[in-house]
Scaffold this motif. Structure first.
Motif, short mmCIF file in Angstrom:
data_model
loop_
_atom_site.label_atom_id
_atom_site.label_comp_id
_atom_site.label_asym_id
_atom_site.label_seq_id
_atom_site.Cartn_x
_atom_site.Cartn_y
_atom_site.Cartn_z
N LEU A 32 17.95 -18.67 -4.38
CA LEU A 32 18.39 -17.70 -5.39
C LEU A 32 19.76 -18.07 -5.94
CD1 LEU A 32 17.45 -14.50 -3.37
CD2 LEU A 32 16.04 -15.68 -5.07
N ALA A 33 20.07 -17.52 -7.11
CA ALA A 33 21.40 -17.67 -7.72
C ALA A 33 21.75 -16.35 -8.37
CB ALA A 33 21.42 -18.81 -8.73
N ASP A 34 22.74 -15.66 -7.84
CA ASP A 34 23.12 -14.34 -8.32
C ASP A 34 24.43 -14.41 -9.10
OD1 ASP A 34 20.94 -13.25 -7.08
OD2 ASP A 34 22.04 -12.61 -5.29
N VAL A 35 24.51 -13.64 -10.20
CA VAL A 35 25.75 -13.51 -10.96
C VAL A 35 26.57 -12.38 -10.33
CG1 VAL A 35 26.77 -13.05 -13.21
CG2 VAL A 35 24.62 -14.32 -13.06
N LEU A 36 27.79 -12.70 -9.95
CA LEU A 36 28.67 -11.72 -9.32
C LEU A 36 29.43 -10.91 -10.37
CD1 LEU A 36 30.05 -13.98 -6.44
CD2 LEU A 36 28.05 -12.46 -6.42
N THR A 57 31.01 -15.05 -12.02
CA THR A 57 30.68 -16.32 -11.37
C THR A 57 29.27 -16.26 -10.77
OG1 THR A 57 31.70 -15.62 -9.29
CG2 THR A 57 33.09 -16.81 -10.85
N VAL A 58 28.76 -17.41 -10.39
CA VAL A 58 27.41 -17.50 -9.85
C VAL A 58 27.48 -18.00 -8.41
CG1 VAL A 58 25.10 -18.48 -10.15
CG2 VAL A 58 26.56 -18.09 -12.14
N ARG A 59 26.72 -17.35 -7.53
CA ARG A 59 26.65 -17.75 -6.13
C ARG A 59 25.20 -18.04 -5.78
NH1 ARG A 59 27.78 -13.54 -1.24
NH2 ARG A 59 26.04 -12.55 -2.36
N ALA A 60 24.97 -19.16 -5.08
CA ALA A 60 23.62 -19.53 -4.67
C ALA A 60 23.39 -19.14 -3.21
CB ALA A 60 23.40 -21.02 -4.87
N LEU A 61 22.13 -18.78 -2.90
CA LEU A 61 21.78 -18.32 -1.56
C LEU A 61 20.38 -18.81 -1.19
CD1 LEU A 61 22.61 -15.51 -3.44
CD2 LEU A 61 23.38 -14.85 -1.14
N LEU A 62 20.14 -18.90 0.11
CA LEU A 62 18.80 -19.13 0.62
C LEU A 62 18.24 -17.80 1.10
CD1 LEU A 62 19.08 -22.44 2.71
CD2 LEU A 62 18.68 -22.14 0.26
#
Length: 385
Positions: free
Chosen positions: A266-270, A274-279
């Motif tokens: 996943l990639a969420d916009v904070l 900014t964008v943070r990627a997660l598993l």
């Protein structure tokens, strides 16, 4: 040097539709003298530290940048480092290096050989473009006091060749489309060979993922993956929205190469943009990329590179040529750096599948080629003494 390949051609194939570099020649470059590297769609160079793996990739990158029109000073900021260590200067205190390649494509095999003077000043002192045993372009330094070389290209008309001066800091082959009118069959042959060579060389993406730069959230941007992959999170966000089929393959690759359960990437916009990627672990737990190990991050980035293309990677594609006639070459020094045996094996298998399709080629350097031996479609060049 020993060579091995898991696939040996059993029949003569038709000319490639997409031009590609099939041989790299280092006549005199850094640690190499009079060596030829046969390159397939997927090639790995292996050997101990100091054997010249990085130098080979550096020579390829240099040819690629010259083919794109870059100047010598930009391509070789430290040219003396490219001169073979035991090379002695001539009577005029000149030293240099020589590199070249062969590009196969619709025009057949085309050879490009370049001689560069590193000392006392940087300049391109000789170049030869040839095909079918005929010299199509040749340049030579005639007057050391002038910043130019004498160039002669094949005409095939009333005069056998055309002679003009060209700059001594640019690749003549890259300048030919601007200089040759194409009035005769000979000139059109020269143009076709030069364009095939330039097309193969300019379509290169140099990739060296830096895990530390991938851990923190990144600003939104154009979504084109940089050389160090520091903007991995925003590129993941873009690719997920644009191509669900290919993204599903990425998730499957990450599942095979990362520890623990992985159901999605996943990639969420904070809130700060900014964008943070997660598993996504599938049980309500989401692991930020910042918590992954260096090997997992490099594996993820390289898998994304192999599964995308020029529109997503930070390269300068040839917009005037249809995408179906182009292939992108990825240069990956340290292809197996920080990876465990399982990750390296999975990445080799993924690269083999993607390179087999023809839209992407890969030249990588690895410290251990054992996981590549016997893999489908890979050519292994072993520099072990």
């Amino acid at each position: 040097m020993t060579l091995s390949s898991s696939e040996v051609p059993v029949a003569v194939k038709a000319r490639p539709v997409r031009p590609g570099v099939t041989e790299l020649r280092l006549a005199a470059f850094a640690a190499h003298r009079r060596v030829r590297f046969p390159l397939g769609p997927f090639t790995l160079v292996t050997g101990p530290s100091g054997s010249g793996k990085t130098a080979a990739l550096r020579a390829y990158e240099a040819l690629a940048r010259l083919g794109s029109g870059a100047g010598l000073a930009e391509v070789f900021p430290d040219p003396v480092a490219c001169v073979p260590e035991r090379s002695r200067p001539d009577a005029q205190l000149r030293r240099g290096f020589r590199i070249g390649c062969t590009v196969d494509g619709p025009e057949g095999p085309v050879r490009l050989d370049v001689a560069v003077q590193a000392e006392p000043e940087l300049r391109l002192v000789g170049e030869r473009l040839s095909a079918g045993g005929r010299t199509l372009l040749e340049t030579a330094l005639r007057d050391p006091g002038r910043p130019s070389v004498q160039a002669a290209w094949y005409t095939g008309g009333s005069s056998a060749v055309t002679r003009v001066p060209l700059p001594d800091d640019r690749l003549g082959t890259a300048l030919l489309p601007l200089r040759v009118a194409g009035r005769t069959a000979g000139e059109r042959h020269v143009l076709a060979a030069a364009e095939q060579t330039v097309l193969a060389l300019r379509s290169v993406y140099v990739c060296d993922p830096d895990p530390d730069s991938m851990r923190a959230p990144v600003p939104l941007g154009p979504g084109r993956l940089l050389r160090g992959c520091g903007n991995l999170a925003e590129v993941l966000r873009r690719t997920r929205s644009e191509c669900g089929h290919r993204y599903a393959h990425l998730v499957a690759a990450v599942r095979a190469g990362c520890a623990g359960t992985v159901t999605d990437v996943l990639a969420d916009v904070l809130g700060d943009g900014t964008v943070r990627a997660l598993l996504d672990r599938g049980d309500g737990v989401r692991t930020p990329l910042g918590l992954l190990g260096d090997g997992e991050l490099r594996y993820l980035a390289l898998a994304l590179v192999l599964l995308t293309g020029p529109g997503v990677l930070e390269v300068d594609p040839a917009g005037e040529v249809p995408a179906a006639l182009q292939s992108l070459t990825v240069l990956a020094d340290g292809f197996d750096r920080e990876l465990d045996a399982r990750q390296a094996g999975e990445l080799v298998r993924l690269a083999g599948r993607m390179c087999e399709r023809g839209h992407i080629r890969l030249l990588g350097a690895v410290s251990d080629g054992a996981h590549a031996l016997g893999a489908a479609g890979v050519t292994v060049i072993d520099l072990t003494p």
